[in-house]
Scaffold this active site. Sequence first.
Site, PDB file in Angstrom:
ATOM      1  N   HIS A   1       7.938 -35.339   0.807  1.00 49.08           N
ATOM      2  CA  HIS A   1       8.574 -34.592   1.884  1.00 49.08           C
ATOM      3  C   HIS A   1       9.164 -35.607   2.869  1.00 49.08           C
ATOM      4  O   HIS A   1       8.631 -36.694   3.048  1.00 49.08           O
ATOM      5  CB  HIS A   1       7.505 -33.729   2.573  1.00 49.08           C
TER       6      HIS A   1
ATOM      7  N   LYS B   1      -0.231 -24.439   7.750  1.00 47.18           N
ATOM      8  CA  LYS B   1      -0.279 -24.191   6.305  1.00 47.18           C
ATOM      9  C   LYS B   1      -1.692 -23.804   5.852  1.00 47.18           C
ATOM     10  O   LYS B   1      -1.882 -23.312   4.747  1.00 47.18           O
ATOM     11  CB  LYS B   1       0.198 -25.426   5.535  1.00 47.18           C
TER      12      LYS B   1
ATOM     13  N   ASP C   1      -0.582 -37.468   2.385  1.00 47.05           N
ATOM     14  CA  ASP C   1      -0.127 -36.214   2.985  1.00 47.05           C
ATOM     15  C   ASP C   1      -0.842 -35.079   2.257  1.00 47.05           C
ATOM     16  O   ASP C   1      -0.570 -34.805   1.086  1.00 47.05           O
ATOM     17  CB  ASP C   1       1.388 -36.091   2.833  1.00 47.05           C
TER      18      ASP C   1
ATOM     19  N   CYS D   1      13.049 -30.202   1.982  1.00 45.81           N
ATOM     20  CA  CYS D   1      12.767 -31.457   2.697  1.00 45.81           C
ATOM     21  C   CYS D   1      12.303 -32.546   1.728  1.00 45.81           C
ATOM     22  O   CYS D   1      11.446 -33.362   2.070  1.00 45.81           O
ATOM     23  CB  CYS D   1      11.730 -31.240   3.800  1.00 45.81           C
TER      24      CYS D   1
ATOM     25  N   GLN E   1      -0.183 -29.785   1.512  1.00 44.74           N
ATOM     26  CA  GLN E   1      -0.201 -28.760   0.481  1.00 44.74           C
ATOM     27  C   GLN E   1      -1.547 -28.657  -0.236  1.00 44.74           C
ATOM     28  O   GLN E   1      -1.749 -27.738  -1.029  1.00 44.74           O
ATOM     29  CB  GLN E   1       0.903 -29.030  -0.554  1.00 44.74           C
TER      30      GLN E   1
END
Length: 404
Positions: A117, A220, A194, A360, A197
């Site tokens: 991303h 999220k 990251d 993104c 997700q």
Amino acid sequence: MTLNDKKVKELFPILSGNIVYLDSAATAQKPKCVLDAITDFYLHKNANPMRGLYDLSITATDDYELSRKACARFIGAADACEIIFTRNATESLNLAADCIGATLTPDDEILVATSEHHSNFLPWKKACERSGASIRFLDCMPDGIMTPEMLKAALTPKTKLFSVAQISNVFGRINPVEEYAKICHENGTLICIDASQSVPHIAVDVRKIDADFLAFSGHKLYGPMGIGVLYGKKKLLKKLPPFLRGGEMIDYVSKERIIFADLPHKYEAGTVSAADAAGLRAAIEFVEGIGFDEIEKRELHLTELAMEGMKKIPHVRLLGGYTPGEHNGILTFTIDDVHPHDIAAMFAAENVCIRAGHHCAQPLHLLLGIPSTVRASIAFYNTDEDIEKFLSVLATIRSQMGYE
């Protein structure tokens, strides 16, 4: 908690209407307990944390720190002081990149996965531009796979840090970050993960992974917008410089001298988003109450249902792996001869929420030679009926555009 369609719908007020929401990778919907926690803070605890000796401010401070402890427990941090609250994962990654960037020299390198991303690419690029360090990229295979051997081959003695998502927001594939971390550390390289997700869908343990930094967003994770988390190992956070400067992040200030506050306050300048922290704690407790075993089982079932249906529809091309377990609820696809924005518009006309564009992740799309794609992303609150509606619309797209 054992989930069923009726029970799930009752937990999320916004889903009580005639909406099929398949854009949870962008932001997840909020259960009532999260909305209640935010309201409760403003009704009964609203004061500036850490700035008053009166009861209301003490209550606000205690509530805020309870949220920090909940985050530490949720991701397996050794100490709550390793949890830094930010506005979102983007700010968390900027914080990490800015702090690491202050230690870079022109001889150093940063390695970033091409599949990232933009929020996990642009901050590192900026850090390299400011320091004169080099930024390099680890390309994935067309199905999103990056093997540990590929990482090992990409690392050099100059590689200061490798940054990668635990789950790709395009492919939905889980990267073997624990193996990545071991390879990085053997090379004297830090790893930043990251987890935007991953934390809503699978159990994450920063100590098991041996992550140096790990970032995620509250929104999220069924929590509010406006709060994110950066986890950092205490030994790193202690020696790195702060990101923002101002109130609350100092221990002493004079015209000549500044002494920064201890962790974690050194990295949390200004008035904090205490109500959002309360909402994030409620979201974490909500997820813990359901349990990841139940969440993963339900999301896998829904992904299987969607993929089985998509394979039966001609001209639909799914990115990534061939099995539902490789997607973790993220289904990114194209349809022959139809622009992704047209696809998304036709879904929207049927009150089905999906996303179109490069998500993104434009460097990844350039690598794949695909300008843009369509993404449907599943959460445990989706139902069999949601998937059936998605598939019924999907099957009509080409005919709506005049193709046989």
